[in-house]
Design a protein around this motif. Structure first.
Motif, PDB file in Angstrom:
ATOM      1  N   ALA A 175       3.155   5.864  -2.830  1.00  0.00           N
ATOM      2  CA  ALA A 175       4.307   6.697  -3.190  1.00  0.00           C
ATOM      3  C   ALA A 175       4.456   6.796  -4.705  1.00  0.00           C
ATOM      4  O   ALA A 175       4.759   7.869  -5.244  1.00  0.00           O
ATOM      5  CB  ALA A 175       5.571   6.131  -2.563  1.00  0.00           C
ATOM      6  N   LEU A 176       4.215   5.700  -5.409  1.00  0.00           N
ATOM      7  CA  LEU A 176       4.294   5.709  -6.872  1.00  0.00           C
ATOM      8  C   LEU A 176       3.239   6.635  -7.478  1.00  0.00           C
ATOM      9  O   LEU A 176       3.533   7.428  -8.383  1.00  0.00           O
ATOM     10  CB  LEU A 176       4.119   4.287  -7.412  1.00  0.00           C
ATOM     11  CG  LEU A 176       4.162   4.132  -8.926  1.00  0.00           C
ATOM     12  CD1 LEU A 176       5.538   4.487  -9.461  1.00  0.00           C
ATOM     13  CD2 LEU A 176       3.773   2.725  -9.305  1.00  0.00           C
ATOM     14  N   VAL A 177       2.016   6.582  -6.979  1.00  0.00           N
ATOM     15  CA  VAL A 177       0.942   7.438  -7.486  1.00  0.00           C
ATOM     16  C   VAL A 177       1.264   8.904  -7.215  1.00  0.00           C
ATOM     17  O   VAL A 177       1.102   9.762  -8.097  1.00  0.00           O
ATOM     18  CB  VAL A 177      -0.414   7.034  -6.861  1.00  0.00           C
ATOM     19  CG1 VAL A 177      -1.484   8.071  -7.147  1.00  0.00           C
ATOM     20  CG2 VAL A 177      -0.838   5.670  -7.375  1.00  0.00           C
ATOM     21  N   GLY A 227       4.204  10.203  -6.794  1.00  0.00           N
ATOM     22  CA  GLY A 227       5.320  10.563  -7.661  1.00  0.00           C
ATOM     23  C   GLY A 227       4.879  10.817  -9.093  1.00  0.00           C
ATOM     24  O   GLY A 227       5.328  11.772  -9.741  1.00  0.00           O
ATOM     25  N   LEU A 228       3.990   9.987  -9.610  1.00  0.00           N
ATOM     26  CA  LEU A 228       3.495  10.184 -10.981  1.00  0.00           C
ATOM     27  C   LEU A 228       2.619  11.424 -11.090  1.00  0.00           C
ATOM     28  O   LEU A 228       2.627  12.114 -12.111  1.00  0.00           O
ATOM     29  CB  LEU A 228       2.730   8.946 -11.439  1.00  0.00           C
ATOM     30  CG  LEU A 228       3.586   7.703 -11.701  1.00  0.00           C
ATOM     31  CD1 LEU A 228       2.698   6.500 -12.010  1.00  0.00           C
ATOM     32  CD2 LEU A 228       4.569   7.948 -12.832  1.00  0.00           C
ATOM     33  N   LEU A 229       1.861  11.741 -10.059  1.00  0.00           N
ATOM     34  CA  LEU A 229       1.009  12.934 -10.086  1.00  0.00           C
ATOM     35  C   LEU A 229       1.821  14.221 -10.049  1.00  0.00           C
ATOM     36  O   LEU A 229       1.322  15.267 -10.456  1.00  0.00           O
ATOM     37  CB  LEU A 229       0.019  12.909  -8.911  1.00  0.00           C
ATOM     38  CG  LEU A 229      -1.156  11.930  -9.062  1.00  0.00           C
ATOM     39  CD1 LEU A 229      -1.986  11.926  -7.793  1.00  0.00           C
ATOM     40  CD2 LEU A 229      -2.004  12.287 -10.252  1.00  0.00           C
ATOM     41  N   SER A 230       3.068  14.130  -9.602  1.00  0.00           N
ATOM     42  CA  SER A 230       3.887  15.344  -9.597  1.00  0.00           C
ATOM     43  C   SER A 230       4.250  15.780 -11.017  1.00  0.00           C
ATOM     44  O   SER A 230       4.663  16.911 -11.221  1.00  0.00           O
ATOM     45  CB  SER A 230       5.151  15.113  -8.767  1.00  0.00           C
ATOM     46  OG  SER A 230       5.997  14.167  -9.425  1.00  0.00           O
ATOM     47  N   PHE A 231       4.108  14.883 -11.993  1.00  0.00           N
ATOM     48  CA  PHE A 231       4.378  15.230 -13.389  1.00  0.00           C
ATOM     49  C   PHE A 231       3.178  15.840 -14.093  1.00  0.00           C
ATOM     50  O   PHE A 231       3.285  16.287 -15.229  1.00  0.00           O
ATOM     51  CB  PHE A 231       4.830  13.988 -14.170  1.00  0.00           C
ATOM     52  CG  PHE A 231       6.176  13.470 -13.736  1.00  0.00           C
ATOM     53  CD1 PHE A 231       7.328  14.179 -14.030  1.00  0.00           C
ATOM     54  CD2 PHE A 231       6.272  12.302 -13.022  1.00  0.00           C
ATOM     55  CE1 PHE A 231       8.573  13.712 -13.627  1.00  0.00           C
ATOM     56  CE2 PHE A 231       7.507  11.817 -12.616  1.00  0.00           C
ATOM     57  CZ  PHE A 231       8.661  12.516 -12.917  1.00  0.00           C
ATOM     58  N   PHE A 240       0.834  -1.206   0.000  1.00  0.00           N
ATOM     59  CA  PHE A 240       0.000   0.000   0.000  1.00  0.00           C
ATOM     60  C   PHE A 240       0.867   1.253   0.000  1.00  0.00           C
ATOM     61  O   PHE A 240       0.620   2.189  -0.770  1.00  0.00           O
ATOM     62  CB  PHE A 240      -0.932  -0.009   1.217  1.00  0.00           C
ATOM     63  CG  PHE A 240      -1.693   1.268   1.388  1.00  0.00           C
ATOM     64  CD1 PHE A 240      -2.792   1.533   0.593  1.00  0.00           C
ATOM     65  CD2 PHE A 240      -1.303   2.209   2.336  1.00  0.00           C
ATOM     66  CE1 PHE A 240      -3.504   2.724   0.746  1.00  0.00           C
ATOM     67  CE2 PHE A 240      -2.002   3.390   2.485  1.00  0.00           C
ATOM     68  CZ  PHE A 240      -3.105   3.647   1.688  1.00  0.00           C
ATOM     69  N   LEU A 241       1.878   1.287   0.853  1.00  0.00           N
ATOM     70  CA  LEU A 241       2.758   2.456   0.913  1.00  0.00           C
ATOM     71  C   LEU A 241       3.534   2.636  -0.387  1.00  0.00           C
ATOM     72  O   LEU A 241       3.714   3.765  -0.861  1.00  0.00           O
ATOM     73  CB  LEU A 241       3.714   2.334   2.095  1.00  0.00           C
ATOM     74  CG  LEU A 241       3.065   2.386   3.475  1.00  0.00           C
ATOM     75  CD1 LEU A 241       4.104   2.135   4.568  1.00  0.00           C
ATOM     76  CD2 LEU A 241       2.371   3.723   3.679  1.00  0.00           C
TER      77      LEU A 241
END
Length: 69
Positions: A56-58, A60-64, A51-52
């Protein structure tokens, strides 16, 4: 009356099916399921870590995504 009442043999086929039922998690035709030994379960920490990691991946991807705060 030819039927037994309270005998050891089932009165209908449904009783025999229930008596011979197999755990659905152990059926050989179930796909994408790990068949472990009886009573063996994975640690809850694996699910917490997954879950963590996905969170974190989501993030990180939303920062783009342009237009964010």
């Amino acid at each position: 009356m030819s039927g037994q009442v309270g005998g050891s043999s089932p009165q209908t086929g449904a009783h025999a099916v229930v008596a011979n039922a197999v755990d659905p998690a152990r059926r050989p035709d179930v796909l994408l399921r790990v068949r472990r030994d009886e009573g063996h379960e994975i640690s809850a920490w694996w699910m917490i870590g997954a879950f963590l990691g996905v969170s974190a991946l989501v993030i990180g991807l939303l920062s783009f995504v342009p237009g964010g705060a």
